[in-house]
Motif scaffolding. Structure first.
Motif, PDB file in Angstrom:
ATOM      1  N   PRO A   1     -43.304  12.455   3.207  1.00 40.92           N
ATOM      2  CA  PRO A   1     -43.936  11.770   2.805  1.00 40.92           C
ATOM      3  C   PRO A   1     -44.037  10.976   1.691  1.00 40.92           C
ATOM      4  O   PRO A   1     -42.878   9.882   1.817  1.00 40.92           O
ATOM      5  N   GLU A   2     -45.187   9.928   2.003  1.00 42.32           N
ATOM      6  CA  GLU A   2     -45.147   8.403   1.186  1.00 42.32           C
ATOM      7  C   GLU A   2     -44.206   7.980   0.134  1.00 42.32           C
ATOM      8  O   GLU A   2     -44.328   7.094  -0.161  1.00 42.32           O
ATOM      9  N   SER A   3     -44.560   9.127  -1.167  1.00 36.62           N
ATOM     10  CA  SER A   3     -44.512   9.059  -2.333  1.00 36.62           C
ATOM     11  C   SER A   3     -44.660  10.646  -2.654  1.00 36.62           C
ATOM     12  O   SER A   3     -44.645  11.745  -2.154  1.00 36.62           O
TER      13      SER A   3
ATOM     14  N   THR B   1     -49.087  15.350   1.185  1.00 35.49           N
ATOM     15  CA  THR B   1     -50.346  15.782   0.622  1.00 35.49           C
ATOM     16  C   THR B   1     -51.526  15.472   1.752  1.00 35.49           C
ATOM     17  O   THR B   1     -50.598  15.190   2.418  1.00 35.49           O
ATOM     18  N   VAL B   2     -52.650  16.487   1.155  1.00 36.19           N
ATOM     19  CA  VAL B   2     -53.853  16.214   2.122  1.00 36.19           C
ATOM     20  C   VAL B   2     -54.213  14.357   2.631  1.00 36.19           C
ATOM     21  O   VAL B   2     -54.293  14.073   3.778  1.00 36.19           O
ATOM     22  N   LYS B   3     -53.555  13.955   1.761  1.00 30.31           N
ATOM     23  CA  LYS B   3     -54.001  11.790   1.773  1.00 30.31           C
ATOM     24  C   LYS B   3     -52.770  11.289   2.387  1.00 30.31           C
ATOM     25  O   LYS B   3     -52.760  11.044   3.544  1.00 30.31           O
ATOM     26  N   ASP B   4     -51.551  11.904   2.886  1.00 31.86           N
ATOM     27  CA  ASP B   4     -50.617  11.755   3.857  1.00 31.86           C
ATOM     28  C   ASP B   4     -50.602  12.166   5.285  1.00 31.86           C
ATOM     29  O   ASP B   4     -51.241  10.896   6.117  1.00 31.86           O
TER      30      ASP B   4
ATOM     31  N   ASN C   1     -54.122  13.101   6.312  1.00 34.35           N
ATOM     32  CA  ASN C   1     -55.493  11.760   6.566  1.00 34.35           C
ATOM     33  C   ASN C   1     -55.007  10.205   7.087  1.00 34.35           C
ATOM     34  O   ASN C   1     -55.366   9.340   7.297  1.00 34.35           O
TER      35      ASN C   1
END
Length: 88
Positions: free
Chosen positions: A76-78, A83-86, A88
């Motif tokens: 993950p980036e954070s 997460t879905v945001k990661d 996308n």
């Protein structure tokens, strides 16, 4: 670092990836998972070297270490979860 590279090169994961290289049947993407970030980065670098040839490409090695190579995305980036945001 060579000691760790030798360990990675004996791993099942590396040899599976290397099999794709040897058969000239690389996929368009690979998902590599590990809790050990150092080993994961080293596995990605060694796989990339095998796929495109050459161990002495300093630019590529530095880009993998710095996390700036566009072909390798670390998640993950954070936080601790992907997460879905990661995605996308």
């Amino acid at each position: 670092m060579k000691k760790y590279a030798d360990l990675i090169k004996r791993s099942v994961a590396y040899n599976m990836l290397l099999g794709d290289v040897k058969k000239n049947s690389l996929s368009h993407a690979y998902l590599l998972l590990s809790e050990d970030r150092l080993s994961l980065d080293l596995l990605a670098e060694l796989f990339l070297q095998a796929a495109v040839g050459g161990e002495d490409n300093a630019f590529r090695s530095q880009a993998v270490e710095a996390g700036t190579l566009a072909d390798i995305i670390s998640l993950p980036e954070s936080g601790n979860k992907v997460t879905v945001k990661d995605i996308n």
